[in-house]
Write a protein that holds these residues in place. Structure first.
Motif, PDB file in Angstrom:
ATOM      1  N   ARG A 127       0.801  -1.222   0.000  1.00  0.00           N
ATOM      2  CA  ARG A 127       0.000   0.000   0.000  1.00  0.00           C
ATOM      3  C   ARG A 127       0.837   1.277   0.000  1.00  0.00           C
ATOM      4  NH1 ARG A 127      -5.630  -0.663   0.706  1.00  0.00           N
ATOM      5  NH2 ARG A 127      -5.988  -2.552   1.903  1.00  0.00           N
ATOM      6  N   HIS A 130       2.236   2.705  -3.241  1.00  0.00           N
ATOM      7  CA  HIS A 130       1.342   3.077  -4.334  1.00  0.00           C
ATOM      8  C   HIS A 130       0.451   4.235  -3.883  1.00  0.00           C
ATOM      9  CE1 HIS A 130       2.575  -1.022  -5.321  1.00  0.00           C
ATOM     10  NE2 HIS A 130       2.399  -0.673  -6.572  1.00  0.00           N
ATOM     11  N   SER A 132      -2.816   6.883  -3.818  1.00  0.00           N
ATOM     12  CA  SER A 132      -4.235   6.555  -3.660  1.00  0.00           C
ATOM     13  C   SER A 132      -4.946   6.468  -5.010  1.00  0.00           C
ATOM     14  CB  SER A 132      -4.922   7.597  -2.772  1.00  0.00           C
ATOM     15  OG  SER A 132      -4.812   8.861  -3.396  1.00  0.00           O
ATOM     16  N   THR A 137      -4.067   0.397  -5.534  1.00  0.00           N
ATOM     17  CA  THR A 137      -4.850   0.886  -4.395  1.00  0.00           C
ATOM     18  C   THR A 137      -6.342   0.759  -4.662  1.00  0.00           C
ATOM     19  OG1 THR A 137      -3.071   2.483  -4.138  1.00  0.00           O
ATOM     20  CG2 THR A 137      -5.009   2.803  -2.767  1.00  0.00           C
ATOM     21  N   LYS A 138      -6.743   1.166  -5.874  1.00  0.00           N
ATOM     22  CA  LYS A 138      -8.169   1.079  -6.215  1.00  0.00           C
ATOM     23  C   LYS A 138      -8.647  -0.366  -6.245  1.00  0.00           C
ATOM     24  CE  LYS A 138      -8.588   5.340  -8.857  1.00  0.00           C
ATOM     25  NZ  LYS A 138      -8.410   5.869 -10.215  1.00  0.00           N
TER      26      LYS A 138
END
Lengths: 191, 191, 191, 191
Positions: A127, A130, A132, A137-138
């Motif tokens: 996380r 990377h 947002s 993340t998505k």
């Protein structure tokens, strides 16, 4: 740091894990179909583990597809996941050879719990690498599916001591849910 | 000569070594938790070796990342390292099945010494292929960490005959030091 | 047809062959150095086979580097070579566990002969796919080294029945000659 | 979704399957050629399975060469094929160790039937991802060769109960037909 070799090494280890489990299917010396019958618990647990390891490969495949960067922490979080997956041939055999007795079924479930925890840790190490807005993340989102699975596995381990078949049923149920390919990653990528 | 296939072959062999060690975890036939207890020395030595082989993979991964050229000598120096790593499933089982008796613990350490020597040789064969300004040369430096580990392993082997647990403790200590990812290579690359 | 996957598959099979041979090093239950002594013939034959399989990997690595095209015949010629190489764990164990008795040493040599023949066949299937000016053709030349090795292996098999150590000595001698990396391919590529 | 990692994982699993089958060739302790004789049924079944797994690798190699897209369904259809292929070391050993008794020969054939069915399913999951003009679609055609093989395998299983050698003969016959490389894919690609 490139993700290519992490993917390749992970694929290699998972390919070996999924294949050496079959070495537990010790060949019977009888010459008729009935001599195969005593193998059913080992075969049955092999099928379950093949699906479970296959699900992990599938998810890792999809997840790494969206990953852009890895670092030293990710390498070790990945090795940690591979460690608990590498115990699956042993826990599978323990469950199969003892004909799904409660304790071996619970031990198998504990390994599943630890694999799921390791997967969650791996995601948490990826996380911060990377943004947002990144595909990774998505795609991962809040990983609700992973968390529910973890709770189910813990419940399965505990319910094994009521009746081991409840545990086995939950293992198959969770596998069935994941069997439907995780569309999160591909959905995000298509956008 | 490209480094791609050397990396791929090395990853393959290391992936197999790290996975077949689990075949030593022979499944007990008892049906309760206590039947797992006698497995602890084998499990414990498996954990140690999984970490050690993982460290080698990690270091090889990082090192080859900065490598620009390989030649025939490098191929054989790499195979030499893989040879001593390939003995690890056997030395791990020797140590675990004999419940960490002094001689098996020393034999395990001798294998670690020989792996560390082989790693040093590999680095020395790569040096002349890279200029003093190359990322590889800067990243490796004088390899102090590698040399200190080697001295520690030799000390551990000797101290095993005083008390084998001193040896085991040093093995874990060195592993813990390496566990913290080797930032040399990534630091140089980021510049 | 691309050579990439043929290389990858070959590397995978060779990596597994070279690694599973170590499974024959069955761990002794004794706790002192003398308990390792009976393992020497198995260890010694493992070393010989590790070098031999390493040589094949090295040569295949170098050869495929110059290969431009493969076809269906090459795929099968390559699988044929992998078949005879895959028997090496079995012939190695046969030789080691019978303490280098003449017949097992001869059987080991017969496998080496068949590997060498298979390698020659593979080269002969690759030749028509490459022009006389291609790097592959120039590098392979008339493959004198391969042909001499083949003759040596056949001589070794026959001389085993005079004294098996003559056979073993020739196996090591041929390995030593190949150990010096095959510079043909890299020499041609550098031009 | 890229096909690269599916190919790599498939190659890895197939490479392991084809290699661990040799572990069934348990080494005899006798020191003369006659001690190898009892191994013939295991060796003979190993040869047959090596060819069969080699054919699958060959066909998968050629097929994936023309594949342009994969999705989640393809991943699972591929894992399904790998599952039935992964049973081949066990069914091979069952057939070999029972000296080609009728039931083990039939069980071996049932595994071949299930592999062939899984291959057909894999092709059917790839079809909707490729247009009617795509190289994949043209190359696969109506897959007559695959369908005839399937019918032959089913016939072989049934005829095994008349005489098991009829079954074995059909297994070899089908293998021989496929042994001739499948030119469909390369023919289409050359256009």
């Amino acid at each position: 740091m490139g993700k290519g070799r992490v993917e390749a090494f992970t694929d290699g280890v998972v390919a070996i894990i999924i294949t050496i489990m079959v070495l537990e299917l010790k060949v019977p010396h009888g010459e008729d179909f009935s001599s195969l019958l005593p193998l059913w618990p080992i075969f049955f647990s092999y099928v379950l583990s093949f699906i479970n390891v296959g699900i992990y490969w599938n998810n890792l495949h999809n997840m790494f597809h969206t990953v852009q960067r890895v670092d030293g922490r990710v390498l070790w979080a990945n090795l940690n996941l591979l460690f608990w997956l590498s115990l699956m041939p042993a826990t599978t055999a323990f469950m199969g050879e003892n004909h799904f007795a409660p304790v071996p079924v619970a031990v198998y479930g504990i390994d599943l719990v630890l694999c799921a925890v390791a997967y969650t840790i791996l995601v948490s190490k990826l996380r911060p690498l990377h943004g947002s807005d990144a595909a990774f993340t998505k795609a991962v989102g809040n990983d609700r599916k992973g968390k529910i699975s973890l709770v189910c596995y813990i419940a399965a381990v505990l319910l094994t001591f009521v009746n081991q078949w409840i545990g086995v049923a939950i293992y198959f149920l969770v596998a069935a849910v994941w069997f439907v390919p995780d569309t999160r990653f591909s959905r995000v990528l298509e956008k």
